[in-house]
Design a protein around this motif. Sequence first.
Motif, short mmCIF file in Angstrom:
data_model
loop_
_atom_site.label_atom_id
_atom_site.label_comp_id
_atom_site.label_asym_id
_atom_site.label_seq_id
_atom_site.Cartn_x
_atom_site.Cartn_y
_atom_site.Cartn_z
N GLU A 126 -4.65 -6.13 -21.67
CA GLU A 126 -3.34 -5.59 -21.29
C GLU A 126 -3.32 -4.07 -21.40
O GLU A 126 -2.79 -3.37 -20.53
CB GLU A 126 -2.25 -6.20 -22.15
N LEU A 127 -3.88 -3.55 -22.48
CA LEU A 127 -3.86 -2.11 -22.69
C LEU A 127 -4.68 -1.37 -21.64
O LEU A 127 -4.27 -0.30 -21.15
CB LEU A 127 -4.40 -1.78 -24.09
N VAL A 128 -5.83 -1.92 -21.28
CA VAL A 128 -6.66 -1.29 -20.24
C VAL A 128 -5.98 -1.37 -18.89
O VAL A 128 -5.98 -0.41 -18.10
CB VAL A 128 -8.06 -1.96 -20.20
N LEU A 129 -5.37 -2.52 -18.59
CA LEU A 129 -4.66 -2.68 -17.32
C LEU A 129 -3.49 -1.72 -17.22
O LEU A 129 -3.21 -1.17 -16.14
CB LEU A 129 -4.18 -4.13 -17.18
N ASP A 130 -2.80 -1.47 -18.32
CA ASP A 130 -1.69 -0.52 -18.34
C ASP A 130 -2.14 0.89 -17.95
O ASP A 130 -1.34 1.69 -17.46
CB ASP A 130 -1.04 -0.48 -19.72
N LYS A 131 -3.43 1.20 -18.18
CA LYS A 131 -3.97 2.51 -17.83
C LYS A 131 -4.55 2.54 -16.41
O LYS A 131 -5.14 3.54 -15.99
CB LYS A 131 -5.07 2.91 -18.83
N GLY A 132 -4.40 1.42 -15.69
CA GLY A 132 -4.82 1.40 -14.29
C GLY A 132 -6.21 0.87 -14.03
O GLY A 132 -6.73 0.99 -12.92
N TYR A 133 -6.83 0.22 -15.03
CA TYR A 133 -8.18 -0.31 -14.86
C TYR A 133 -8.16 -1.83 -15.05
O TYR A 133 -7.79 -2.34 -16.11
CB TYR A 133 -9.14 0.32 -15.88
N ASP A 134 -8.54 -2.53 -14.01
CA ASP A 134 -8.56 -4.00 -14.03
C ASP A 134 -9.96 -4.49 -14.37
O ASP A 134 -10.90 -4.34 -13.58
CB ASP A 134 -8.12 -4.55 -12.66
N ILE A 135 -10.12 -5.07 -15.56
CA ILE A 135 -11.44 -5.54 -15.99
C ILE A 135 -11.47 -7.07 -16.14
O ILE A 135 -12.44 -7.62 -16.66
CB ILE A 135 -11.86 -4.89 -17.33
N LEU A 136 -10.43 -7.73 -15.67
CA LEU A 136 -10.29 -9.16 -15.93
C LEU A 136 -11.44 -9.99 -15.38
O LEU A 136 -11.83 -11.00 -15.96
CB LEU A 136 -8.96 -9.67 -15.37
N LYS A 137 -11.99 -9.59 -14.24
CA LYS A 137 -13.01 -10.41 -13.58
C LYS A 137 -14.37 -10.37 -14.28
O LYS A 137 -15.15 -11.32 -14.17
CB LYS A 137 -13.18 -9.97 -12.12
N ASN A 138 -14.68 -9.29 -14.97
CA ASN A 138 -16.02 -9.14 -15.55
C ASN A 138 -16.00 -8.80 -17.04
O ASN A 138 -16.96 -8.29 -17.59
CB ASN A 138 -16.84 -8.09 -14.80
N TYR A 139 -14.89 -9.14 -17.72
CA TYR A 139 -14.73 -8.80 -19.13
C TYR A 139 -14.81 -10.05 -20.00
O TYR A 139 -14.22 -11.08 -19.69
CB TYR A 139 -13.40 -8.09 -19.36
N ASN A 140 -15.55 -9.93 -21.12
CA ASN A 140 -15.61 -10.99 -22.10
C ASN A 140 -15.80 -10.38 -23.48
O ASN A 140 -15.84 -9.16 -23.62
CB ASN A 140 -16.75 -11.98 -21.78
N ASP A 141 -15.91 -11.22 -24.49
CA ASP A 141 -16.05 -10.75 -25.87
C ASP A 141 -17.12 -11.57 -26.58
O ASP A 141 -17.17 -12.80 -26.45
CB ASP A 141 -14.72 -10.88 -26.61
N CYS A 142 -18.00 -10.88 -27.33
CA CYS A 142 -19.08 -11.57 -28.05
C CYS A 142 -18.53 -12.59 -29.03
O CYS A 142 -19.14 -13.65 -29.25
CB CYS A 142 -19.94 -10.56 -28.79
N GLY A 143 -17.39 -12.28 -29.63
CA GLY A 143 -16.79 -13.19 -30.60
C GLY A 143 -16.28 -14.48 -30.00
O GLY A 143 -16.08 -15.47 -30.71
N LEU A 144 -16.07 -14.50 -28.68
CA LEU A 144 -15.69 -15.73 -28.00
C LEU A 144 -16.89 -16.50 -27.49
O LEU A 144 -16.83 -17.72 -27.33
CB LEU A 144 -14.75 -15.40 -26.82
N LEU A 145 -17.99 -15.80 -27.23
CA LEU A 145 -19.18 -16.44 -26.69
C LEU A 145 -20.00 -17.16 -27.75
O LEU A 145 -20.60 -18.20 -27.49
CB LEU A 145 -20.07 -15.42 -25.98
N ILE A 146 -20.05 -16.61 -28.96
CA ILE A 146 -21.01 -17.10 -29.95
C ILE A 146 -20.60 -18.43 -30.58
O ILE A 146 -21.44 -19.21 -31.03
CB ILE A 146 -21.25 -16.03 -31.04
N PHE A 147 -19.28 -18.72 -30.59
CA PHE A 147 -18.81 -19.98 -31.15
C PHE A 147 -18.01 -20.76 -30.11
O PHE A 147 -17.43 -20.17 -29.18
CB PHE A 147 -17.89 -19.74 -32.35
N ASP A 148 -17.94 -22.06 -30.29
CA ASP A 148 -16.95 -22.89 -29.61
C ASP A 148 -15.78 -22.97 -30.59
O ASP A 148 -15.79 -23.73 -31.55
CB ASP A 148 -17.53 -24.28 -29.33
#
Length: 339
Positions: free
Chosen positions: A247-269
């Motif tokens: 949300e914060l990045v989008l508020d600044k005019g940059y859309d990263i939703l399509k290619n953004y992820n987080d290591c903390g979400l990938l490493i665990f289920d």
Amino acid sequence: MAVKKIGTQTVKFDSPPVITGTSSIVGPKEGEGPLSSYFDVILKDDLFGEKSWELAESKMLREAVKSAVEKSGKKLSDIEYMFSGDLLNQLMSASFAARDLGIPFYGLYGACSTMTESLSLGAMTVDGGYADNLVAVTSSHFSSAERQFRFPLEHGNQRKLTAQWTVTGAGAAIVSSSGYGPRIDYVTTGKVVDLGIKDANNMGAAMAPAAADTIVKHFEDTGLPTSYYDLIITGDLGKIGKEIAEELVLDKGYDILKNYNDCGLLIFDNKAQDTHAGGSGCGCSASVFCGYIYKEMMKNNINSVLLISTGALLSVTSTQQKQSIPGIAHAVSITNNRC
């Protein structure tokens, strides 16, 4: 004159350093997660044959360095510097490992941002002509971090749903002036950002503003479109922090939703493994990068990555002083333009 500086916080390398080898070691819980096939070593027990969790963490870090050096086709004597840190007091894991390895040592503390801090300073050192080969390495351990920052495990306290699970893991990357592997093209150094979060069980929210600030600054400084990267990945925000950063990045005019992820979400289920908001810790982005991301880059499945490790700069002392939790994030741009 700083001829390699672009914008206000970014460095563009004239001779991009090469990541010639990596190694990752994780604990049993991480080894049961979705990325298990990417890690070089999965421990059968989180003491790793040692008498304490702290000594086990230092051993993980030390063994990750030795393995990364071997996989890069080099010898320990070829490694001119070790840039390293961890979460423990006085950087115990890193400094004890450096003692045993005998490599000239720079101890770094950026909390969970330490992997990209070490990669950043290492890349600057190589591009500046001060070394041909060095290692960037970090570690964390669930049990040692819980003992230092929260409660003794014997306490058996109930964890909040906003809490993240500190990754038991270590990741090491060999940064060289030449060789075969992905290259570090840019480094964007973050600022300390503090929006007043005081809850140590909600560190994703504390770190997200710093992550967003660094991501936006990287694109402002470089002029690159967000689509330039196959993957934009933060280190340790987990589910809650990732949503805030988006949300914060989008508020600044940059859309990263399509290619953004987080290591903390990938490493665990998160649901199956009951890690609540996801993973965190120095070893989170370190093991995910040195395991999953690097191996996918070597297969050409990922060709450009913006890695942003994120750190919550709290300590036992700052908590006792009733201070808020400052955040920091550093970004490293890595591409598959191999030498």
